[in-house]
Design an enzyme around this catalytic site. Structure first.
Site, PDB file in Angstrom:
ATOM      1  CG  ASN A   1      -1.879  -1.143   1.250  1.00 58.19           C
ATOM      2  OD1 ASN A   1      -2.681  -1.292   0.346  1.00 58.19           O
ATOM      3  ND2 ASN A   1      -1.807  -1.979   2.267  1.00 58.19           N
TER       4      ASN A   1
ATOM      5  CB  THR B   1       1.651  -7.414   0.578  1.00 60.55           C
ATOM      6  OG1 THR B   1       1.399  -7.636   1.963  1.00 60.55           O
ATOM      7  CG2 THR B   1       0.341  -7.368  -0.160  1.00 60.55           C
TER       8      THR B   1
ATOM      9  CG  ASP C   1       0.511  -8.687   5.755  1.00 58.63           C
ATOM     10  OD1 ASP C   1       0.665  -9.714   6.437  1.00 58.63           O
ATOM     11  OD2 ASP C   1       1.204  -7.662   5.908  1.00 58.63           O
TER      12      ASP C   1
ATOM     13  CG  LEU D   1      11.204 -19.961   9.739  1.00 57.33           C
ATOM     14  CD1 LEU D   1      10.944 -21.145  10.661  1.00 57.33           C
ATOM     15  CD2 LEU D   1      12.500 -20.167   8.959  1.00 57.33           C
ATOM     16  CD  GLN D   2       4.239 -16.697   9.249  1.00 56.05           C
ATOM     17  OE1 GLN D   2       3.039 -16.554   9.064  1.00 56.05           O
ATOM     18  NE2 GLN D   2       4.900 -15.968  10.121  1.00 56.05           N
TER      19      GLN D   2
END
Length: 423
Positions: free
Chosen positions: A117, A145, A147, A301-302
């Site tokens: 964003n 992103t 998210d 890690l994600q």
């Protein structure tokens, strides 16, 4: 927004922004390979927008074709990224003017900013200032992103892979817990990223279906954390199933609006530094129910788990990079290539341009109908949306040592032409 294509003169600048993803370098590959095919030289900003301000530019033309191709399977940010938010034009016009000076000094006519964003907002402002200062520059925002909270686009490159990692991790850890629950761990808590939007937490719900399948409880930032309801749900699940898997978003808040886990610091964007909600929940379970527990905080890690990337995600990440160059060379300005879904099953998608002013500084949260009535799970509608995004594998080349063969860029610096800039 669009006019007749013009000859490819000048250079292109590409920059990575914010937290990187397992597939952001696939976008970089899409940018560089497409630009090369059009005879356009690409510079990269070292460490994102800071590199542009400091005139620390990288000549990607010094990299081999094989190295650029290897970016498609290499995690991290190949040219460096940063968390640095430019203030408004009125508050700090000097930074924007410096950016225009750097662009002009190196004959950069296209700026591609790969981020979320805030990055979309920066690209929009630079496009506006270029016009005001009489400098011909085309700015393209490129989506990225984990998210999944960018407006307009159906999903964000980077999310599909973190969603796959989260779902697989939830499934595998739950099998472990189930095997030990009789004499050991009764509750396992996995903390995932997600400050204001619970997309990653929701993806864990793909690990199983039905009341007794893990994850048994998902905690979303879109819902106020209800301690009593949570404890009651954990207790009922353990009594019925024998154990309980909980997935919690880092951004869950109590009734007073406070983050359950707040480190008390803020990042460069002014966001509260989070991390540590899992041990808070684990202590609560121990205190109220006395159950043995384990918790995990995968954190980086994600978003770095390229070994478990989604093919859908990797393909989309490359596609937005390719489209960004094509839009730039068609004289588009202040747009972003976004993903448009045309079908759930079979899953079909395409890339289309969207105006940055419809994306910048907006945040897409999960629709209310994606959460179950009790707020602890995902609905069939959420599954229809999420399931295609984790489909397919994007295999890696492995070396004789058993490790993935990732590429390291040379990152050869471009000679500076301007005085040092302090900010």
């Amino acid at each position: 927004m669009k006019s007749k294509a013009r000859p490819a003169t000048g250079r292109m600048l590409y920059a990575q922004s914010g937290g990187v993803t397992a597939v952001i370098n696939a976008t970089a590959a899409g940018v560089i390979q497409t630009a090369r095919a059009h005879g356009v030289k690409v510079y990269a900003a070292r460490n994102g927008i800071l590199g542009a301000l400091r005139e620390e530019l990288i000549d990607t033309g010094k990299e081999t074709a094989a190295a650029i191709e290897a970016l498609r399977h290499t995690p991290g940010g190949a040219f460096g990224s940063c968390r640095y938010k430019l203030k408004s034009l009125d508050a700090n016009r000097a930074e924007y003017e410096r950016l225009i000076d750097v662009l002009r000094a190196h004959d950069i006519r296209w700026f591609l900013y790969n981020g979320g964003n805030d990055s979309a907002d920066t690209a929009l402002k630079i496009s506006q200032l270029g016009k005001a200062m009489g400098y011909d520059i085309r700015c393209i925002g490129v989506p990225k992103t984990v998210d999944n909270d960018l407006a307009v686009t159906d999903c964000c490159p980077g999310f599909g892979s973190v969603a796959k990692y989260t779902a697989v991790s939830t499934l595998e850890a739950s099998l472990d817990v189930a095997s030990m629950a009789d004499t050991s761990t009764k509750v396992f808590i996995l903390e995932v990223m997600g400050r204001h939007a619970g997309w990653i937490a929701a993806a864990s719900g793909l690990a199983g279906e039905g009341e007794d399948a893990p994850p048994h409880i998902i905690l979303f930032p879109e819902r106020v954390f209800d301690e009593a309801a949570f404890i009651a749900k954990v207790k009922a699940t353990v009594e019925r199933v024998g154990w309980c898997t909980v997935v919690a978003s880092e951004g869950i808040r109590n009734a007073e609006g406070q983050f359950l886990a707040e480190a008390g610091t803020r990042d460069a964007f002014g966001h509260t530094q989070l991390g540590g909600v899992a041990p808070v929940l684990a202590a609560l379970v121990k205190e109220e129910l006395g159950y043995k527990y384990h918790w995990a905080l995968p954190d980086y890690l994600q978003r770095s788990a390229r070994h478990l990337a989604s093919k859908t995600d990797a393909d989309q990440a490359y596609a937005v990079g390719k489209a960004a160059v094509e839009y730039a060379l068609k004289d588009m300005n202040a747009v972003m290539p976004v993903i448009v879904r045309s079908s759930d099953a079979p899953y079909r998608w395409k890339i289309e341009p969207a105006s940055l002013d419809k994306i910048a500084n907006r945040e897409k949260k999960m629709p209310a109908n994606f959460l179950t009535r009790d707020g602890f799970g995902i609905t069939a509608a959420a599954r229809r949306y999420l399931a295609p995004l984790i489909q397919g594998e994007a295999p890696l080349p492995y070396g004789r040592d058993g490790l993935p063969k990732y590429v390291q860029m040379k990152n050869v610096a471009v000679a500076k032409r301007l005085p040092e800039f302090s900010h």
